[in-house]
Design a protein around this motif. Structure first.
Motif, PDB file in Angstrom:
ATOM      1  N   HIS A   1       0.839  -1.204   0.000  1.00 20.67           N
ATOM      2  CA  HIS A   1       0.000   0.000   0.000  1.00 20.67           C
ATOM      3  C   HIS A   1       0.876   1.257   0.000  1.00 20.67           C
ATOM      4  O   HIS A   1       0.634   2.192  -0.759  1.00 20.67           O
ATOM      5  CB  HIS A   1      -0.939  -0.012   1.209  1.00 20.67           C
ATOM      6  CG  HIS A   1      -1.794   1.203   1.332  1.00 20.67           C
ATOM      7  ND1 HIS A   1      -2.882   1.436   0.508  1.00 20.67           N
ATOM      8  CD2 HIS A   1      -1.717   2.274   2.163  1.00 20.67           C
ATOM      9  CE1 HIS A   1      -3.429   2.595   0.839  1.00 20.67           C
ATOM     10  NE2 HIS A   1      -2.744   3.117   1.841  1.00 20.67           N
ATOM     11  N   ALA A   2       1.899   1.281   0.842  1.00 17.85           N
ATOM     12  CA  ALA A   2       2.789   2.435   0.914  1.00 17.85           C
ATOM     13  C   ALA A   2       3.526   2.647  -0.407  1.00 17.85           C
ATOM     14  O   ALA A   2       3.696   3.790  -0.863  1.00 17.85           O
ATOM     15  CB  ALA A   2       3.786   2.267   2.061  1.00 17.85           C
TER      16      ALA A   2
ATOM     17  N   ARG B   1       1.080   4.109  -2.970  1.00 16.55           N
ATOM     18  CA  ARG B   1       0.846   5.535  -2.700  1.00 16.55           C
ATOM     19  C   ARG B   1       2.040   6.361  -3.190  1.00 16.55           C
ATOM     20  O   ARG B   1       1.863   7.428  -3.780  1.00 16.55           O
ATOM     21  CB  ARG B   1       0.609   5.773  -1.220  1.00 16.55           C
ATOM     22  CG  ARG B   1      -0.805   5.427  -0.816  1.00 16.55           C
ATOM     23  CD  ARG B   1      -1.147   5.771   0.585  1.00 16.55           C
ATOM     24  NE  ARG B   1      -0.494   6.988   1.075  1.00 16.55           N
ATOM     25  CZ  ARG B   1      -0.522   7.379   2.317  1.00 16.55           C
ATOM     26  NH1 ARG B   1      -1.164   6.661   3.221  1.00 16.55           N
ATOM     27  NH2 ARG B   1       0.071   8.484   2.706  1.00 16.55           N
TER      28      ARG B   1
ATOM     29  N   ALA C   1       1.941   6.617  -6.900  1.00 14.93           N
ATOM     30  CA  ALA C   1       0.868   7.534  -7.328  1.00 14.93           C
ATOM     31  C   ALA C   1       1.324   8.987  -7.157  1.00 14.93           C
ATOM     32  O   ALA C   1       1.064   9.826  -8.025  1.00 14.93           O
ATOM     33  CB  ALA C   1      -0.407   7.268  -6.527  1.00 14.93           C
ATOM     34  N   VAL C   2       2.022   9.270  -6.079  1.00 13.18           N
ATOM     35  CA  VAL C   2       2.530  10.625  -5.835  1.00 13.18           C
ATOM     36  C   VAL C   2       3.586  10.972  -6.893  1.00 13.18           C
ATOM     37  O   VAL C   2       3.585  12.076  -7.435  1.00 13.18           O
ATOM     38  CB  VAL C   2       3.101  10.765  -4.410  1.00 13.18           C
ATOM     39  CG1 VAL C   2       3.895  12.041  -4.253  1.00 13.18           C
ATOM     40  CG2 VAL C   2       1.980  10.691  -3.392  1.00 13.18           C
TER      41      VAL C   2
END
Length: 152
Positions: free
Chosen positions: A141-142, A145, A148-149
């Protein structure tokens, strides 16, 4: 803040435990753990596997896997060949010597695992497995993210 400190301590303990396990494995078995993981994965294959698929299966960086495979090929444990259909693809198989090595090491590995786990109850193993799965999901998950950033 206390939860963060405790979490960091647990993650550091996890790292120490893995390093201790890997060192004990190599001392007892005579093979580095990453090399054994590759041998074992190839042993479970019925036929050749693409090197990229093998890297995914053993969770190893493709470059690190290439270095391991080159060394293992020099030892006669694996055979590598370029795909006839796509010369960008390298297939890997366990050689006859590699199969013999795995057969020789499996009883040592079983005895080692038995020794390592002798003080760990089945319920603790189940809880640990569950917790590690949650940790892996959190890591995934990290990473998603962060990707995505970076993409934004």
């Amino acid at each position: 803040m206390e939860l963060e400190r405790q979490s960091v301590a647990v993650l550091q303990q996890f790292g120490r435990t893995y390093r201790a396990y890997a060192a004990a494995f190599e001392q007892r078995i005579g093979l580095p753990l990453p090399r054994w993981r590759v041998l074992h994965a190839l042993h479970q294959q019925d036929d050749a596997i693409a090197q990229k698929a093998l890297a995914d299966r053993v969770g190893m960086d493709p470059g690190a896997l290439t270095r391991q495979l080159k060394a293992m090929q020099e030892l006669g444990w694996v055979e590598r060949s370029t795909s006839e259909r796509d010369n960008r693809v390298t297939h890997v198989t366990l050689s006859r010597v590699g199969h013999q090595l795995v057969a020789q090491v499996m009883p040592l590995r079983s005895a080692f695992l038995e020794d390592v786990l002798t003080e760990v109850s089945p319920s603790t193993m189940q809880e640990l497995s569950h917790g590690l799965a949650q940790l892996e999901a959190g890591i995934a998950h990290a990473m998603a993210r962060a990707e995505a950033v970076d993409a934004a």
